[in-house]
Every structure is written in C-alpha cells, then in structure tokens.
Design an enzyme around this catalytic site. Sequence first.
Site, mmCIF file in Angstrom:
data_model
loop_
_atom_site.group_PDB
_atom_site.id
_atom_site.type_symbol
_atom_site.label_atom_id
_atom_site.label_comp_id
_atom_site.label_asym_id
_atom_site.label_seq_id
_atom_site.Cartn_x
_atom_site.Cartn_y
_atom_site.Cartn_z
ATOM 1 N N GLU A 51 -25.420 -0.789 52.183
ATOM 2 C CA GLU A 51 -25.303 0.639 52.512
ATOM 3 C C GLU A 51 -26.568 1.383 52.089
ATOM 4 O O GLU A 51 -27.030 1.237 50.948
ATOM 5 C CB GLU A 51 -24.082 1.231 51.783
ATOM 6 C CG GLU A 51 -23.831 2.682 52.153
ATOM 7 C CD GLU A 51 -22.555 3.243 51.523
ATOM 8 O OE1 GLU A 51 -21.595 2.482 51.325
ATOM 9 O OE2 GLU A 51 -22.537 4.448 51.236
ATOM 10 N N ASP A 75 -17.560 -12.201 40.757
ATOM 11 C CA ASP A 75 -16.502 -12.059 41.757
ATOM 12 C C ASP A 75 -16.171 -10.576 41.958
ATOM 13 O O ASP A 75 -15.453 -9.981 41.152
ATOM 14 C CB ASP A 75 -15.288 -12.854 41.253
ATOM 15 C CG ASP A 75 -14.103 -12.822 42.214
ATOM 16 O OD1 ASP A 75 -14.091 -11.961 43.119
ATOM 17 O OD2 ASP A 75 -13.197 -13.644 42.040
ATOM 18 N N LYS A 129 -14.790 4.851 45.056
ATOM 19 C CA LYS A 129 -15.531 4.000 46.019
ATOM 20 C C LYS A 129 -17.018 4.099 45.723
ATOM 21 O O LYS A 129 -17.751 3.110 45.752
ATOM 22 C CB LYS A 129 -15.207 4.452 47.444
ATOM 23 C CG LYS A 129 -15.766 3.542 48.534
ATOM 24 C CD LYS A 129 -17.153 3.914 48.986
ATOM 25 C CE LYS A 129 -17.618 3.025 50.130
ATOM 26 N NZ LYS A 129 -19.028 3.236 50.488
HETATM 27 C C1 MEV Z 1 -20.383 6.877 49.987
HETATM 28 O O1 MEV Z 1 -20.484 5.480 50.142
HETATM 29 C C2 MEV Z 1 -19.913 7.218 48.593
HETATM 30 C C3 MEV Z 1 -19.602 8.691 48.366
HETATM 31 O O2 MEV Z 1 -18.686 9.148 49.344
HETATM 32 C C4 MEV Z 1 -18.982 8.791 46.983
HETATM 33 C C5 MEV Z 1 -18.415 10.157 46.666
HETATM 34 O O3 MEV Z 1 -18.013 10.886 47.571
HETATM 35 O O4 MEV Z 1 -18.312 10.428 45.451
HETATM 36 C C6 MEV Z 1 -20.849 9.533 48.469
#
Ligand code: MEV
Length: 433
Positions: free
Chosen positions: A79, A288, A272
């Site tokens: 990413e 892992d 995430k």
């Molecule tokens: C994108 O991969 C991750 C974000 O959406 C995390 C967040 O919103 O805190 C930028």
Amino acid sequence: SGFSKWTQSEKINWVIEQFCSDPKAAQATLKNFQYDSKQQEVLNGFSENTLSNFPLPYGIAPHFVINGRSYAIPMVIEESSVVAAASAAAKFWKSRGGFSAQVLSTIKEGQVHFCWSGEKSLLEKALPNFEALLREETSTFTENMRQRGGGLERIRIIHLPEVGPDIYQLRFHFETCDSMGANFINSILEKAAELWPQYISEVSDTKEEMEIIMSILSNYTPSCVVRVEVSCPVSELGGFPGGMSANSFAYRFKRAVDIARHDVFRATTHNKGIFNGIDAVVLATGNDFRAVESAGHAYATRTGQYRSLTQCEIKDDVFRFWLELPLALGTVGGLTRLHPMASLSLDILQQPSARELMQITAAMGLAQNFSALRSLVTVGIQKGHMKMHLYNILIHFKASREEKQQAFDHFEDQVVSFGAVRKYLEKLRGELG
Ligand code: MEV
C-alpha cells in the site's frame, strides 16, 4: 488426482491450459517471477503446488529511535504512503525523545480440549502428578528450550459448561524465548493429549472414559504483550498545516483517538492503520501476520467492545500517546532464518531478541497510527495518497521523467483520476508533437 505430485512445469501447463486467457503471457509472467533453481527451491519448500513467486515491495523506514537506540525498519507492504508515513512519524518523534517501549509479559498459551463425564475433582487431584509426568516424558524435546530459560510454565483445568456439561480444557502456559514457539507448543500439547486419558484411567477406578477433542496453541496471547509510548509537552508538538496550533492539534488528535475508543466503525479503520505498519514488519521478518492480526483484534475487544488499540492523554500540558497489544513474534525458528530476506531484515534490525522485535514492531504500529491521525485531523489523507496514486497511473502510461515532473506540478491542486491523467498526458504528448 495426484496433482500435488506433478512437476512444477506440469502444474503450470495445466493451470494455463485450463484457465488462462493468454497462455503465452501467463507463461512469461510466471517465469519472470521465478528465481534461479537454488533460491526457488528454498521458496518452494515453504508451501505446496508452487508455480512462481508473488513479489511485494521491500522498503525501509529510517529515523526510528526506540529506547534510545536507532533503527531503520524493513517493511513489506503493497500500500502506498505507509512507509513514508512511518518514516515521517519516526522523524517527528526522534527529536522529541523517540519511542519508549516495554515488554509487559511473554507467556503464550495452548489448549487440550476433552470430554469427561466423571468428577471434576478427580481431574484436579490428578493434575500435579500428570504435569510432572508430562515434563519427564517431554524432557529430551524441551531440553534446549529449558536451557534458554523457557518451557512449560503451568497447566490449569477449565470447565466449559456453556459448551456442554462434560466439556473441559487443559490450559497450558509456555515461555518460548526467542522463538514464536508454535511447533514447540503444539508438540507438547499433542503429547499431553496422548498421555492425559491414559493417566486418568490409570489413577482412577471409575469406568468413565475421557475423549480428547483437539489440541492446539491459542493465537490469543493476552499475556504476551508490549506497550510503546511517545510523549512531549504540548507546546513542543510544533506547528501544523493551515496554521493549526500545537494546542489545537493535540486536542483534535486526542478526540480522534477517543472516537476510535468508542465507535466500532472508526475503531476498525483506526486499528487497520496500526496493522498497516505492524503487518509490514511481521512479514519482513518472516513472522506470522495472520496470528498477529487475530491476536490484536481479539485484544481490542477485551473490554467487551471492539476499541482502538492506541490511547491518548493530555495531562499537565503533556501529550502522551501509546499502544498496547499482544505480539507473538520470533527471531529464531520458522521462516525467520530460512527466508533470505527475513534473515536480512533481522540483520538490518541488529539481530534483535524476540522481546526487542516486539518493541520495534509495536513502535512501527504507533508511528503509523500517529501519521494517519495527524493527516486526518489536519489536511486529510487523500493529498498524500493521491501523489502515489498519480505516480502509479504515470507508470501505467509509461510517462518519461519530464512528463512525470510536469504531471506532479499540474496535479498539485487538481483531482487525480485515471481519466484526468490520461487526458493530461494526451494533451502534453500532442503539444510536443
Ligand atoms: C489506510 O490504509 C489507513 C487509514 O485509513 C487509517 C486511519 O484511518 O486511521 C488512513
């Protein structure tokens, strides 16, 4: 049938014939990403039915200072913006004391589930001697680990009446030192599953038979936890885009964290972002990432609601931001030394112990979250993302260096889309004749 026994070329030919729209291109792509025979043999050994490799970018995030020591952290991530965000946050905190990290505990757990209709007290009475027997029966296998200070720590019996009145588990605690320990733990659990029913039938005079259901480690490791923190006086946070003051930034930032503490939709995205960084280090070091993800998300629900893994506090004009999460990582065993790139990553990280790798990985998670929130509460994330998006579109259109430069200038204040970039390049190329 017998597919797994076919040679690699036979498998490739079959897949291409059966499924690929352009057999020639498919052959070429698979070939392109294969290594010479020796390297390929190593990779083929990790999995089954291997046709080729699937490369991902291997990057480095410099500027990390963790417990006073400098690190450049390898990351495997597909990413855009993640490596840049990590480096930016690390640089920001480097001049404010860096990250301070602490391993809170390193115990991993495993379970043997079984059915037993007899008295629970009989099991409890038998447990201490059974534990001694198990230690004796596994002593050769565990010798190495014990010499390093690890091994089986203790066993408990837990009744699971909500599953069924006769359902129990033996819950084991292990210390696995620098290895992630999955093989070590599972081997002991399977030995325990073999010995436990035998032992119970020997020491009891009931006719009750014990039935083993399954034995496996738990990927939930709430006793293998690391905490990492950054802090500084609010006034030292600096100035932010659009003239936002340090004070205003600090409170907006804290609000963003608090929202993720309470709202599951935001918490999921927030976490995430943390795992954008964590998974990248876990992958780069041959660990892992599925195990780390499942443990982290389970830990995020430990209060009964899924919440952000980070927290923020502003007290006495000091801004504090921290992350606490379980991380079951190894720096020996598994792929860590077998995969040449994982081994290189550990070298770049100055051969960390598993505890140090937990601290490094957690610092990366906190850095990632800091950068994401800093963007979100100031300029938003699209600005940064769009730059990488534009770059990828320009690559697609095989833009020259000059074209790329001109496109970057042009799209500084324009919305980037595939169509807009195509139009822009067509115009540019048209003008150039
Ligand atoms: C994108 O991969 C991750 C974000 O959406 C995390 C967040 O919103 O805190 C930028």
